[in-house]
Write a protein that holds these residues in place. Structure first.
Motif, PDB file in Angstrom:
ATOM      1  N   UNK A  36       0.851  -1.187   0.000  1.00 25.60           N
ATOM      2  CA  UNK A  36       0.000   0.000   0.000  1.00 25.60           C
ATOM      3  C   UNK A  36       0.887   1.237   0.000  1.00 25.60           C
ATOM      4  N   UNK A  37       0.576   2.189  -0.884  1.00 23.22           N
ATOM      5  CA  UNK A  37       1.400   3.381  -1.048  1.00 23.22           C
ATOM      6  C   UNK A  37       0.541   4.620  -1.183  1.00 23.22           C
ATOM      7  N   UNK A  38       1.060   5.743  -0.726  1.00 21.75           N
ATOM      8  CA  UNK A  38       0.410   7.020  -0.976  1.00 21.75           C
ATOM      9  C   UNK A  38       0.761   7.481  -2.391  1.00 21.75           C
ATOM     10  N   UNK A  39       0.065   8.502  -2.854  1.00 23.38           N
ATOM     11  CA  UNK A  39       0.340   9.044  -4.183  1.00 23.38           C
ATOM     12  C   UNK A  39       1.790   9.546  -4.262  1.00 23.38           C
ATOM     13  N   UNK A  40       2.229  10.215  -3.210  1.00 23.28           N
ATOM     14  CA  UNK A  40       3.606  10.720  -3.186  1.00 23.28           C
ATOM     15  C   UNK A  40       4.614   9.582  -3.244  1.00 23.28           C
ATOM     16  N   UNK A  41       4.345   8.504  -2.521  1.00 22.02           N
ATOM     17  CA  UNK A  41       5.261   7.354  -2.528  1.00 22.02           C
ATOM     18  C   UNK A  41       5.298   6.697  -3.899  1.00 22.02           C
ATOM     19  N   UNK A  44       7.490   8.844  -6.114  1.00 27.19           N
ATOM     20  CA  UNK A  44       8.902   8.708  -5.776  1.00 27.19           C
ATOM     21  C   UNK A  44       9.464   7.366  -6.239  1.00 27.19           C
ATOM     22  N   UNK A  45       8.722   6.295  -5.970  1.00 23.12           N
ATOM     23  CA  UNK A  45       9.228   4.959  -6.264  1.00 23.12           C
ATOM     24  C   UNK A  45       9.191   4.648  -7.764  1.00 23.12           C
ATOM     25  N   UNK A  46       8.292   5.281  -8.499  1.00 25.00           N
ATOM     26  CA  UNK A  46       8.218   5.061  -9.944  1.00 25.00           C
ATOM     27  C   UNK A  46       9.121   6.004 -10.724  1.00 25.00           C
ATOM     28  N   UNK A  47       9.549   7.088 -10.078  1.00 27.65           N
ATOM     29  CA  UNK A  47      10.367   8.073 -10.770  1.00 27.65           C
ATOM     30  C   UNK A  47       9.578   8.972 -11.693  1.00 27.65           C
ATOM     31  N   UNK A  48       8.252   9.017 -11.532  1.00 31.99           N
ATOM     32  CA  UNK A  48       7.392   9.834 -12.377  1.00 31.99           C
ATOM     33  C   UNK A  48       7.091  11.171 -11.705  1.00 31.99           C
ATOM     34  N   UNK A  49       6.796  12.162 -12.529  1.00 31.03           N
ATOM     35  CA  UNK A  49       6.390  13.464 -11.989  1.00 31.03           C
ATOM     36  C   UNK A  49       5.058  13.309 -11.267  1.00 31.03           C
ATOM     37  N   UNK A  50       4.842  14.137 -10.265  1.00 32.16           N
ATOM     38  CA  UNK A  50       3.619  14.045  -9.479  1.00 32.16           C
ATOM     39  C   UNK A  50       2.374  14.252 -10.345  1.00 32.16           C
ATOM     40  N   UNK A  51       2.423  15.181 -11.293  1.00 31.35           N
ATOM     41  CA  UNK A  51       1.251  15.401 -12.153  1.00 31.35           C
ATOM     42  C   UNK A  51       0.941  14.158 -12.977  1.00 31.35           C
ATOM     43  N   UNK A  53       1.850  11.054 -12.218  1.00 29.96           N
ATOM     44  CA  UNK A  53       1.415  10.011 -11.285  1.00 29.96           C
ATOM     45  C   UNK A  53      -0.039  10.209 -10.902  1.00 29.96           C
ATOM     46  N   UNK A  54      -0.421  11.451 -10.624  1.00 31.23           N
ATOM     47  CA  UNK A  54      -1.800  11.746 -10.232  1.00 31.23           C
ATOM     48  C   UNK A  54      -2.771  11.336 -11.337  1.00 31.23           C
ATOM     49  N   UNK A  55      -2.420  11.651 -12.576  1.00 31.03           N
ATOM     50  CA  UNK A  55      -3.298  11.307 -13.703  1.00 31.03           C
ATOM     51  C   UNK A  55      -3.396   9.800 -13.890  1.00 31.03           C
ATOM     52  N   UNK A  56      -2.243   9.107 -13.917  1.00 31.46           N
ATOM     53  CA  UNK A  56      -2.249   7.659 -14.164  1.00 31.46           C
ATOM     54  C   UNK A  56      -2.930   6.900 -13.039  1.00 31.46           C
ATOM     55  N   UNK A  57      -2.616   7.251 -11.801  1.00 33.97           N
ATOM     56  CA  UNK A  57      -3.216   6.561 -10.663  1.00 33.97           C
ATOM     57  C   UNK A  57      -4.721   6.783 -10.645  1.00 33.97           C
ATOM     58  N   UNK A  58      -5.164   7.996 -10.987  1.00 30.52           N
ATOM     59  CA  UNK A  58      -6.593   8.268 -11.046  1.00 30.52           C
ATOM     60  C   UNK A  58      -7.297   7.407 -12.078  1.00 30.52           C
ATOM     61  N   UNK A  59      -6.691   7.285 -13.267  1.00 28.50           N
ATOM     62  CA  UNK A  59      -7.278   6.455 -14.317  1.00 28.50           C
ATOM     63  C   UNK A  59      -7.287   4.983 -13.929  1.00 28.50           C
ATOM     64  N   UNK A  60      -6.198   4.507 -13.325  1.00 31.33           N
ATOM     65  CA  UNK A  60      -6.111   3.098 -12.925  1.00 31.33           C
ATOM     66  C   UNK A  60      -7.104   2.780 -11.814  1.00 31.33           C
ATOM     67  N   UNK A  70      -9.425   3.763   2.829  1.00 28.92           N
ATOM     68  CA  UNK A  70     -10.021   4.895   3.543  1.00 28.92           C
ATOM     69  C   UNK A  70      -8.973   5.914   3.982  1.00 28.92           C
ATOM     70  N   UNK A  71      -7.693   5.473   4.126  1.00 28.94           N
ATOM     71  CA  UNK A  71      -6.639   6.398   4.548  1.00 28.94           C
ATOM     72  C   UNK A  71      -5.879   6.980   3.356  1.00 28.94           C
ATOM     73  N   UNK A  72      -6.504   6.889   2.159  1.00 29.39           N
ATOM     74  CA  UNK A  72      -5.981   7.512   0.938  1.00 29.39           C
ATOM     75  C   UNK A  72      -4.694   6.858   0.451  1.00 29.39           C
ATOM     76  N   UNK A  73      -4.493   5.609   0.809  1.00 26.81           N
ATOM     77  CA  UNK A  73      -3.374   4.844   0.280  1.00 26.81           C
ATOM     78  C   UNK A  73      -3.898   3.927  -0.813  1.00 26.81           C
TER      79      UNK A  73
END
Length: 262
Positions: A36-41, A44-51, A53-60, A70-73
């Protein structure tokens, strides 16, 4: 087991990642140790820019390939599991082998394991844990080096020569004082596995456990998997377990050769 993820190396000359590569980097950010990872983690771990990461994680997450707690992880979603279950070396192999694994467990009430090779590592497809059996360092879907475990020795012994050389040419991991880390000694062990049709790993992963493993062969005659028993080392005669383990492996092999079942 250590965390297999490695951070991106700065200043590298690697080619720009494709869209598919970026999605895969998001998935690879999750490991057995960090499920389990936060968006920031993830960023960092993927080496992608936050913007990005935010887009890809949202789509996935919207598609069910990731889930948000519930804790946003975030964690791997069921949609990905459903697709992964179609892999013949995963769920299909497990379902075919499970009756034989359950029989092996009922006879022994010890740890029963089924594993396949993925590049130079073992991936565990199924495990039945004995309630009073010796603790083991494996889990379903987990990876482990091939050079020390019983199932790993079987898979490595029957792997293509280039895979064997790749494993033998790198430093072999040590888990206990009994772990074989000398390439020459390991070569001799692998030859014995091919000759005898089974492998015994005594105290190589944990000092109190011994593993007896045998190969499972697919319809084409090539090795498809390995099945093992892991038992308490003290007071155990590994040779007495060999016929039972080999019988289970032969049963699974016959099932893989039956038309319409594989």
């Amino acid at each position: 087991m250590t965390d297999r993820w490695q951070p991106p190396q700065p200043g590298g000359s690697a080619a720009p990642r494709t869209a598919t590569g970026k999605v895969l980097d998001v998935f690879r950010a999750f490991t057995q140790e960090r499920p389990e990872l936060t968006l920031t983690e993830i960023a960092h771990r993927s080496g992608l820019a936050m913007t990005t990461t935010h887009r890809l994680v949202g789509e996935l997450a919207e598609s069910g390939f990731l889930e948000r707690s519930h804790d946003r992880r975030y964690r791997i979603g069921l949609q990905l599991w459903e697709i992964a279950a179609l892999a013949p070396r995963g769920l299909a192999l497990r379902e075919l082998a499970l009756p034989f694994l359950e029989d092996l467990y009922e006879v022994t009430h010890e740890n029963v394991q089924l594993a396949v090779r993925e590049t130079t590592e073992v991936v565990f497809v199924e495990r039945i844990a004995g309630r009073r059996a010796v603790p083991v360092r494996t889990r379903v879907g987990g990876r482990f080096p091939m050079s020390a475990t019983g199932v790993g020795l079987v898979l490595l012994a029957h792997a293509p020569m280039e895979v064997q050389e790749q494993v033998l040419s790198t430093p072999l991991p040590r888990f206990t004082t009994e772990t074989v880390t000398d390439p020459t000694e390991l070569r001799s062990m692998l030859a014995a596995v091919r000759r005898n049709g089974f492998a015994i790993s005594d105290g190589q992963v944990t000092e109190d456990a011994v593993s007896v493993a045998a190969p499972v062969f697919g319809p084409d005659g090539d090795i498809a998997a390995s099945v093992s028993l892991v038992v308490q080392g003290a007071g155990t005669r590994p040779a007495s377990l060999i016929p039972t383990v080999r019988a289970a492996a032969r049963g699974i092999s016959r099932g893989m050769r039956t038309p319409g079942t594989w």
